[in-house]
Scaffold this motif. Structure first.
Motif, short mmCIF file in Angstrom:
data_model
loop_
_atom_site.label_atom_id
_atom_site.label_comp_id
_atom_site.label_asym_id
_atom_site.label_seq_id
_atom_site.Cartn_x
_atom_site.Cartn_y
_atom_site.Cartn_z
N TYR A 117 -38.24 -35.68 114.77
CA TYR A 117 -39.43 -36.10 114.98
C TYR A 117 -40.51 -35.65 114.28
CZ TYR A 117 -36.68 -37.89 118.91
OH TYR A 117 -35.95 -38.61 119.49
N CYS A 118 -40.35 -34.03 114.09
CA CYS A 118 -41.09 -33.28 113.99
C CYS A 118 -41.57 -33.44 112.89
CB CYS A 118 -40.69 -32.27 113.06
SG CYS A 118 -39.99 -30.35 114.46
N LYS A 119 -41.20 -34.00 111.94
CA LYS A 119 -41.72 -34.86 110.45
C LYS A 119 -42.41 -36.02 111.07
CE LYS A 119 -41.20 -34.69 105.73
NZ LYS A 119 -40.77 -34.18 105.08
N LEU A 120 -42.13 -37.56 111.67
CA LEU A 120 -42.51 -37.70 112.65
C LEU A 120 -44.12 -37.36 112.88
CD1 LEU A 120 -42.87 -41.11 112.82
CD2 LEU A 120 -41.41 -40.45 114.91
N PHE A 121 -44.24 -36.68 113.59
CA PHE A 121 -45.39 -35.95 114.02
C PHE A 121 -46.16 -34.37 113.81
CE2 PHE A 121 -42.43 -37.70 118.09
CZ PHE A 121 -43.05 -38.90 117.86
N GLY A 122 -45.88 -34.01 112.51
CA GLY A 122 -46.09 -33.36 112.02
C GLY A 122 -46.61 -32.19 112.51
N ILE A 123 -45.30 -32.36 112.84
CA ILE A 123 -45.42 -30.54 113.92
C ILE A 123 -44.69 -29.60 112.91
CG2 ILE A 123 -44.00 -29.15 115.74
CD1 ILE A 123 -44.22 -32.55 116.87
N ASP A 124 -45.13 -28.33 112.79
CA ASP A 124 -44.57 -27.68 112.26
C ASP A 124 -43.05 -26.39 112.91
OD1 ASP A 124 -45.21 -26.65 110.01
OD2 ASP A 124 -46.65 -25.27 110.65
N TYR A 125 -41.72 -26.53 112.07
CA TYR A 125 -40.70 -25.35 113.10
C TYR A 125 -40.51 -24.31 112.67
CZ TYR A 125 -38.34 -28.76 110.65
OH TYR A 125 -37.51 -29.64 109.45
N VAL A 126 -39.65 -23.58 113.18
CA VAL A 126 -38.65 -23.00 112.56
C VAL A 126 -37.52 -23.09 113.19
CG1 VAL A 126 -38.53 -19.77 112.66
CG2 VAL A 126 -40.90 -20.66 111.96
N GLU A 127 -36.62 -23.03 112.44
CA GLU A 127 -34.94 -22.87 113.05
C GLU A 127 -34.48 -21.54 113.11
OE1 GLU A 127 -33.85 -27.12 110.47
OE2 GLU A 127 -33.19 -24.86 109.64
N VAL A 128 -34.34 -21.08 114.13
CA VAL A 128 -33.33 -19.97 114.54
C VAL A 128 -32.60 -19.82 114.64
CG1 VAL A 128 -33.26 -18.08 117.09
CG2 VAL A 128 -35.68 -19.51 116.56
N PRO A 129 -31.34 -18.57 113.46
CA PRO A 129 -30.25 -19.44 113.34
C PRO A 129 -29.47 -18.70 114.58
CG PRO A 129 -30.97 -17.85 112.00
CD PRO A 129 -31.88 -17.97 112.50
N LEU A 130 -28.09 -19.86 114.67
CA LEU A 130 -27.30 -19.44 115.67
C LEU A 130 -26.74 -17.63 116.17
CD1 LEU A 130 -25.46 -23.04 116.53
CD2 LEU A 130 -27.51 -22.10 117.82
N THR A 131 -25.95 -17.64 116.80
CA THR A 131 -25.34 -16.06 116.26
C THR A 131 -24.20 -16.76 116.12
OG1 THR A 131 -24.26 -16.59 118.45
CG2 THR A 131 -26.01 -15.57 118.50
N ALA A 132 -23.16 -15.07 115.43
CA ALA A 132 -22.15 -15.60 114.21
C ALA A 132 -21.15 -16.39 115.40
CB ALA A 132 -21.92 -14.06 113.69
N THR A 133 -20.98 -15.95 116.54
CA THR A 133 -20.21 -16.87 117.08
C THR A 133 -20.53 -18.56 117.52
OG1 THR A 133 -21.00 -15.99 119.65
CG2 THR A 133 -18.84 -15.01 118.75
N MET A 134 -21.92 -18.96 117.18
CA MET A 134 -22.55 -20.50 117.03
C MET A 134 -23.03 -20.34 118.82
SD MET A 134 -21.40 -21.52 114.48
CE MET A 134 -21.30 -23.06 114.20
N GLY A 135 -23.37 -19.29 119.14
CA GLY A 135 -24.30 -19.10 120.28
C GLY A 135 -25.56 -19.07 120.06
N ILE A 136 -26.45 -19.37 121.96
CA ILE A 136 -27.98 -19.26 121.12
C ILE A 136 -28.30 -18.23 121.76
CG2 ILE A 136 -30.05 -20.12 121.76
CD1 ILE A 136 -28.69 -23.19 121.58
#
Ligand code: PMP
Length: 355
Positions: A117-136
């Motif tokens: 969707y970001c690509k389609l609508f031209g939205i800049d984004y930053v990916e925030v890494p999950l923790t080491a235990t794969m949680g948010i």
């Protein structure tokens, strides 16, 4: 021929949904569909729609469905937006509420439609890494300048959920951007954020009928939030398609909410199967992330995920395997009916002893 394509089309990398092969006898555990049929009340309601009324456009405001949802979730109809599956609702959310000068934040491992969707609508984004235990860890989103925040709860494809208190802490720290919580899988055990929408006018909760309501084929999704957020979504919708909800979808969706007993029964059956399957996989040497969804995310301590997925496929069972380096040792396995779960475990027992 691509010279006819508009410039944006040339740049797109479309989302690839899980495959839908039509092989008889296939055990399909790759797209998180519900293994149980929809409520008989849904079937009856759809059958009761007279073909003659299909001459007529449906209600562009889906008022009866909004009313049913409002009653059930204890909100007002003007706090609800409905759309053609939550993918469409999400598309409108990205366009109407998450596109701003500052980048949008979402996890590095999450629903892979978000960057599309970001690509389609031209939205800049930053990916925030999950923790080491794969949680948010919501604290990772609290002090960043951003134009909006979105993540699923429980997250996909991990199935890991976060408590409502963490979402509320985030809303307190980020009052000036929209925080969108994609609750596609929430009914399988996570805490919903719907009770917070009155308190936080920047909170939007997105839901679907595709998972816990067994209606992936009907294409119904919705969002709940402050009337001003809903108005933004209506403005986009009414600039795009006046009638995203057809008459059959409206009838079926309303009937689904009328059969609470069936909903509770099938939801609980899936939760029970998930817990049994988790225990069985752990016995086979898998590490399974704690799931509150209708799927589990598991890696084997000795055998490669790609190999296992291929072995399952040869035996007519399909599961999802993602190539992203952080999760390429995991399999995402949707919870099937008890018979399917049993066959899966038997087959994995065979594969992990024979490989
Ligand atoms: N959100 C998440 C996290 C999902 O996994 C899915 C299903 N692929 C959706 C939204 C979309 O579901 P639907 O369009 O069927 O409502």
């Amino acid at each position: 021929m691509s010279q006819f394509w508009s410039p944006i089309v040339q740049t797109l990398t479309p989302y690839v949904p899980g495959e839908q092969p039509k092989l008889p006898g296939l055990i399909k555990l790759n797209t998180n569909e519900n293994p149980y049929p929809p409520s008989p009340a849904v079937t009856a309601a759809i059958q009761a729609v007279s073909a003659d009324v299909l001459r007529l456009y449906p209600d562009p405001d889906a008022s009866a469905l909004k009313q049913a949802l409002a009653t059930h979730h204890d909100v007002q109809p003007n706090e609800i937006f409905v759309g053609n599956g939550s993918d469409e609702v999400l598309a409108f959310v990205f366009m109407a509420l998450l596109k701003h000068a500052e980048p949008l934040l979402f996890p590095d491992i999450t629903y892979s439609f978000y960057p599309v969707y970001c690509k389609l609508f031209g939205i800049d984004y930053v990916e925030v890494p999950l923790t080491a235990t794969m949680g948010i860890n919501t604290a990772d989103y609290e002090n960043k300048t951003c134009g909006g925040i979105i993540f699923p709860n429980p997250n996909a494809p991990t199935g890991v959920s976060i408590p409502l208190s963490a979402i509320e802490a985030l809303l307190i720290k980020q009052p000036d951007v929209v925080v969108a919580i994609d609750e596609a899988y929430v009914d399988f055990g996570a805490e919903t954020a719907i009770p917070l929408i009155r308190k936080y006018p920047n909170l939007l909760v997105i839901r679907t009928f595709s998972k816990s309501r067994s209606l992936a084929g009907l294409r119904v999704g919705f969002a709940m939030g402050h009337p001003k957020l809903i108005e933004a979504l209506e403005r986009v919708k009414n600039s795009f398609n006046s009638y995203p909800m057809d008459r059959l979808a409206l009838a079926g969706a309303i009937a689904s909410y009328g059969d609470e007993a069936y909903f509770q029964q099938t939801r609980q059956a899936i939760i029970d199967s998930r817990e049994q399957m988790t225990a069985a996989l752990e016995k086979l040497g898998f590490s399974v992330l704690p799931s509150h969804a209708n799927f589990i995310f598991a890696r084997h301590d000795a055998y490669g995920a790609e190999e296992l997925a291929a072995g399952l496929r040869e035996r007519a069972i399909i599961v999802r395997h993602f190539k992203h380096p952080r999760i390429n040792q995991y399999l995402r396995i949707s919870i099937g009916n008890p018979e399917e779960c049993k066959t899966l475990i038997q087959t994995l027992t065979l594969l992990t002893s024979a490989l």
